[in-house]
Design a protein around this motif. Structure first.
Motif, PDB file in Angstrom:
ATOM      1  N   SER A   1       0.838  -1.206   0.000  1.00  0.00           N
ATOM      2  CA  SER A   1       0.000   0.000   0.000  1.00  0.00           C
ATOM      3  C   SER A   1       0.869   1.251   0.000  1.00  0.00           C
ATOM      4  CB  SER A   1      -0.906   0.039   1.234  1.00  0.00           C
ATOM      5  OG  SER A   1      -1.873  -0.964   1.157  1.00  0.00           O
ATOM      6  N   ASN A   2       0.299   2.291  -0.536  1.00  0.00           N
ATOM      7  CA  ASN A   2       0.938   3.597  -0.560  1.00  0.00           C
ATOM      8  C   ASN A   2       0.708   4.279   0.789  1.00  0.00           C
ATOM      9  OD1 ASN A   2       1.944   6.091  -1.196  1.00  0.00           O
ATOM     10  ND2 ASN A   2       0.641   6.391  -2.990  1.00  0.00           N
ATOM     11  N   MET A   3       1.696   4.978   1.297  1.00  0.00           N
ATOM     12  CA  MET A   3       1.589   5.624   2.606  1.00  0.00           C
ATOM     13  C   MET A   3       0.492   6.691   2.612  1.00  0.00           C
ATOM     14  SD  MET A   3       2.548   5.403   5.650  1.00  0.00           S
ATOM     15  CE  MET A   3       4.015   4.425   5.639  1.00  0.00           C
ATOM     16  N   ILE A   4       0.280   7.352   1.493  1.00  0.00           N
ATOM     17  CA  ILE A   4      -0.776   8.381   1.422  1.00  0.00           C
ATOM     18  C   ILE A   4      -2.145   7.743   1.638  1.00  0.00           C
ATOM     19  CG2 ILE A   4      -1.932  10.023  -0.107  1.00  0.00           C
ATOM     20  CD1 ILE A   4       0.817  10.591  -1.323  1.00  0.00           C
ATOM     21  N   ASP A   5      -2.364   6.551   1.060  1.00  0.00           N
ATOM     22  CA  ASP A   5      -3.628   5.843   1.263  1.00  0.00           C
ATOM     23  C   ASP A   5      -3.817   5.447   2.722  1.00  0.00           C
ATOM     24  OD1 ASP A   5      -4.160   6.063  -1.450  1.00  0.00           O
ATOM     25  OD2 ASP A   5      -3.297   4.079  -1.908  1.00  0.00           O
ATOM     26  N   VAL A   6      -2.740   5.054   3.363  1.00  0.00           N
ATOM     27  CA  VAL A   6      -2.808   4.673   4.773  1.00  0.00           C
ATOM     28  C   VAL A   6      -3.202   5.876   5.628  1.00  0.00           C
ATOM     29  CG1 VAL A   6      -1.479   3.834   6.759  1.00  0.00           C
ATOM     30  CG2 VAL A   6      -1.130   2.806   4.508  1.00  0.00           C
ATOM     31  N   VAL A   7      -2.530   6.996   5.397  1.00  0.00           N
ATOM     32  CA  VAL A   7      -2.813   8.201   6.183  1.00  0.00           C
ATOM     33  C   VAL A   7      -4.245   8.668   5.940  1.00  0.00           C
ATOM     34  CG1 VAL A   7      -2.197  10.628   6.492  1.00  0.00           C
ATOM     35  CG2 VAL A   7      -0.407   8.910   6.298  1.00  0.00           C
ATOM     36  N   THR A   8      -4.700   8.614   4.704  1.00  0.00           N
ATOM     37  CA  THR A   8      -6.071   9.024   4.385  1.00  0.00           C
ATOM     38  C   THR A   8      -7.083   8.115   5.069  1.00  0.00           C
ATOM     39  OG1 THR A   8      -5.329   9.842   2.239  1.00  0.00           O
ATOM     40  CG2 THR A   8      -7.686   9.468   2.500  1.00  0.00           C
ATOM     41  N   SER A   9      -6.860   6.813   5.041  1.00  0.00           N
ATOM     42  CA  SER A   9      -7.779   5.865   5.680  1.00  0.00           C
ATOM     43  C   SER A   9      -7.819   6.047   7.189  1.00  0.00           C
ATOM     44  CB  SER A   9      -7.363   4.426   5.357  1.00  0.00           C
ATOM     45  OG  SER A   9      -7.503   4.168   3.997  1.00  0.00           O
ATOM     46  N   VAL A  10      -6.659   6.216   7.788  1.00  0.00           N
ATOM     47  CA  VAL A  10      -6.602   6.399   9.243  1.00  0.00           C
ATOM     48  C   VAL A  10      -7.280   7.710   9.639  1.00  0.00           C
ATOM     49  CG1 VAL A  10      -5.043   6.780  11.193  1.00  0.00           C
ATOM     50  CG2 VAL A  10      -4.591   4.942   9.577  1.00  0.00           C
ATOM     51  N   SER A  11      -7.051   8.754   8.853  1.00  0.00           N
ATOM     52  CA  SER A  11      -7.683  10.043   9.141  1.00  0.00           C
ATOM     53  C   SER A  11      -9.202   9.956   9.027  1.00  0.00           C
ATOM     54  CB  SER A  11      -7.138  11.098   8.183  1.00  0.00           C
ATOM     55  OG  SER A  11      -7.766  12.327   8.396  1.00  0.00           O
ATOM     56  N   SER A  12      -9.688   9.257   8.015  1.00  0.00           N
ATOM     57  CA  SER A  12     -11.131   9.082   7.845  1.00  0.00           C
ATOM     58  C   SER A  12     -11.726   8.283   8.997  1.00  0.00           C
ATOM     59  CB  SER A  12     -11.403   8.376   6.518  1.00  0.00           C
ATOM     60  OG  SER A  12     -12.764   8.136   6.350  1.00  0.00           O
ATOM     61  N   ALA A  13     -11.043   7.218   9.400  1.00  0.00           N
ATOM     62  CA  ALA A  13     -11.523   6.414  10.529  1.00  0.00           C
ATOM     63  C   ALA A  13     -11.530   7.225  11.817  1.00  0.00           C
ATOM     64  CB  ALA A  13     -10.651   5.169  10.688  1.00  0.00           C
ATOM     65  N   GLU A  14     -10.507   8.056  12.006  1.00  0.00           N
ATOM     66  CA  GLU A  14     -10.438   8.895  13.203  1.00  0.00           C
ATOM     67  C   GLU A  14     -11.577   9.915  13.230  1.00  0.00           C
ATOM     68  OE1 GLU A  14      -7.257  11.780  15.556  1.00  0.00           O
ATOM     69  OE2 GLU A  14      -6.867  11.188  13.484  1.00  0.00           O
ATOM     70  N   ALA A  15     -11.862  10.517  12.086  1.00  0.00           N
ATOM     71  CA  ALA A  15     -12.960  11.488  12.017  1.00  0.00           C
ATOM     72  C   ALA A  15     -14.301  10.813  12.299  1.00  0.00           C
ATOM     73  CB  ALA A  15     -12.982  12.157  10.652  1.00  0.00           C
ATOM     74  N   SER A  16     -14.489   9.605  11.786  1.00  0.00           N
ATOM     75  CA  SER A  16     -15.726   8.866  12.051  1.00  0.00           C
ATOM     76  C   SER A  16     -15.869   8.545  13.531  1.00  0.00           C
ATOM     77  CB  SER A  16     -15.758   7.568  11.247  1.00  0.00           C
ATOM     78  OG  SER A  16     -15.822   7.825   9.890  1.00  0.00           O
ATOM     79  N   LEU A  17     -14.782   8.108  14.139  1.00  0.00           N
ATOM     80  CA  LEU A  17     -14.823   7.787  15.566  1.00  0.00           C
ATOM     81  C   LEU A  17     -15.126   9.025  16.402  1.00  0.00           C
ATOM     82  CD1 LEU A  17     -14.482   5.717  17.821  1.00  0.00           C
ATOM     83  CD2 LEU A  17     -12.033   6.241  17.806  1.00  0.00           C
ATOM     84  N   GLU A  18     -14.507  10.147  16.065  1.00  0.00           N
ATOM     85  CA  GLU A  18     -14.775  11.389  16.796  1.00  0.00           C
ATOM     86  C   GLU A  18     -16.229  11.819  16.644  1.00  0.00           C
ATOM     87  OE1 GLU A  18     -11.882  14.184  15.396  1.00  0.00           O
ATOM     88  OE2 GLU A  18     -10.245  13.228  16.491  1.00  0.00           O
ATOM     89  N   THR A  19     -16.804  11.621  15.463  1.00  0.00           N
ATOM     90  CA  THR A  19     -18.211  11.959  15.244  1.00  0.00           C
ATOM     91  C   THR A  19     -19.112  11.089  16.102  1.00  0.00           C
ATOM     92  OG1 THR A  19     -17.734  12.650  12.989  1.00  0.00           O
ATOM     93  CG2 THR A  19     -20.027  12.161  13.506  1.00  0.00           C
ATOM     94  N   VAL A  20     -18.841   9.795  16.123  1.00  0.00           N
ATOM     95  CA  VAL A  20     -19.653   8.876  16.929  1.00  0.00           C
ATOM     96  C   VAL A  20     -19.544   9.229  18.407  1.00  0.00           C
ATOM     97  CG1 VAL A  20     -19.844   6.461  17.681  1.00  0.00           C
ATOM     98  CG2 VAL A  20     -19.619   7.008  15.264  1.00  0.00           C
ATOM     99  N   ILE A  21     -18.363   9.559  18.865  1.00  0.00           N
ATOM    100  CA  ILE A  21     -18.170   9.937  20.271  1.00  0.00           C
ATOM    101  C   ILE A  21     -18.921  11.227  20.589  1.00  0.00           C
ATOM    102  CG2 ILE A  21     -16.449  10.742  21.941  1.00  0.00           C
ATOM    103  CD1 ILE A  21     -14.516   8.685  20.702  1.00  0.00           C
ATOM    104  N   ALA A  22     -18.892  12.190  19.669  1.00  0.00           N
ATOM    105  CA  ALA A  22     -19.611  13.444  19.891  1.00  0.00           C
ATOM    106  C   ALA A  22     -21.116  13.208  19.952  1.00  0.00           C
ATOM    107  CB  ALA A  22     -19.279  14.441  18.790  1.00  0.00           C
ATOM    108  N   VAL A  23     -21.637  12.353  19.079  1.00  0.00           N
ATOM    109  CA  VAL A  23     -23.071  12.036  19.098  1.00  0.00           C
ATOM    110  C   VAL A  23     -23.423  11.330  20.398  1.00  0.00           C
ATOM    111  CG1 VAL A  23     -24.870  10.631  18.021  1.00  0.00           C
ATOM    112  CG2 VAL A  23     -23.357  12.006  16.603  1.00  0.00           C
ATOM    113  N   ARG A  24     -22.576  10.385  20.817  1.00  0.00           N
ATOM    114  CA  ARG A  24     -22.816   9.681  22.076  1.00  0.00           C
ATOM    115  C   ARG A  24     -22.870  10.657  23.249  1.00  0.00           C
ATOM    116  NH1 ARG A  24     -17.963   7.171  24.998  1.00  0.00           N
ATOM    117  NH2 ARG A  24     -17.743   9.405  25.166  1.00  0.00           N
ATOM    118  N   ASP A  25     -21.928  11.595  23.282  1.00  0.00           N
ATOM    119  CA  ASP A  25     -21.900  12.576  24.367  1.00  0.00           C
ATOM    120  C   ASP A  25     -23.163  13.432  24.380  1.00  0.00           C
ATOM    121  OD1 ASP A  25     -19.443  11.586  25.099  1.00  0.00           O
ATOM    122  OD2 ASP A  25     -18.295  13.243  24.187  1.00  0.00           O
TER     123      ASP A  25
END
Length: 99
Positions: free
Chosen positions: A61-85
């Motif tokens: 895999s390309n490192m840019i794809d890894v960083v993009t995927s991790v960033s997207s997953a992090e944003a999703s997790l933060e959204t779910v946590i904010a909704v939960r709160d």
């Protein structure tokens, strides 16, 4: 959360208005179903990020794809946590209301 999921959630919430014409309104998903969809999307993005990381370790895999995927997953997790709160805060406000 990706922009398309946010648009779908917003459209689902806003779709509860007056129907246009003589057609019956379409059944909008409930709050629980919307939360399940958001959680499912977050899980998919987390698994995609894990797959990209595994691919990067194996040199596939390309490192840019890894960083993009991790960033997207992090944003999703933060959204779910904010909704939960917010849900917890709303529940606590309801419980404080006098009967």
């Amino acid at each position: 959360m990706n922009p398309m999921a946010a648009m779908k959630a917003y459209a689902a919430v806003q779709g509860g208005g007056m129907p246009t014409g003589g057609a019956a309104p379409a059944a909008a998903p409930g709050f629980g179903e919307m939360l399940q969809n958001v959680m499912g999307d977050m899980t998919k993005q987390t698994r995609a990020a894990e797959t990209q990381m595994t691919g990067a370790i194996q040199g596939q895999s390309n490192m840019i794809d890894v960083v993009t995927s991790v960033s997207s997953a992090e944003a999703s997790l933060e959204t779910v946590i904010a909704v939960r709160d917010q849900v917890i805060q709303a529940y606590q406000e309801i419980m404080r209301m006098p009967i």
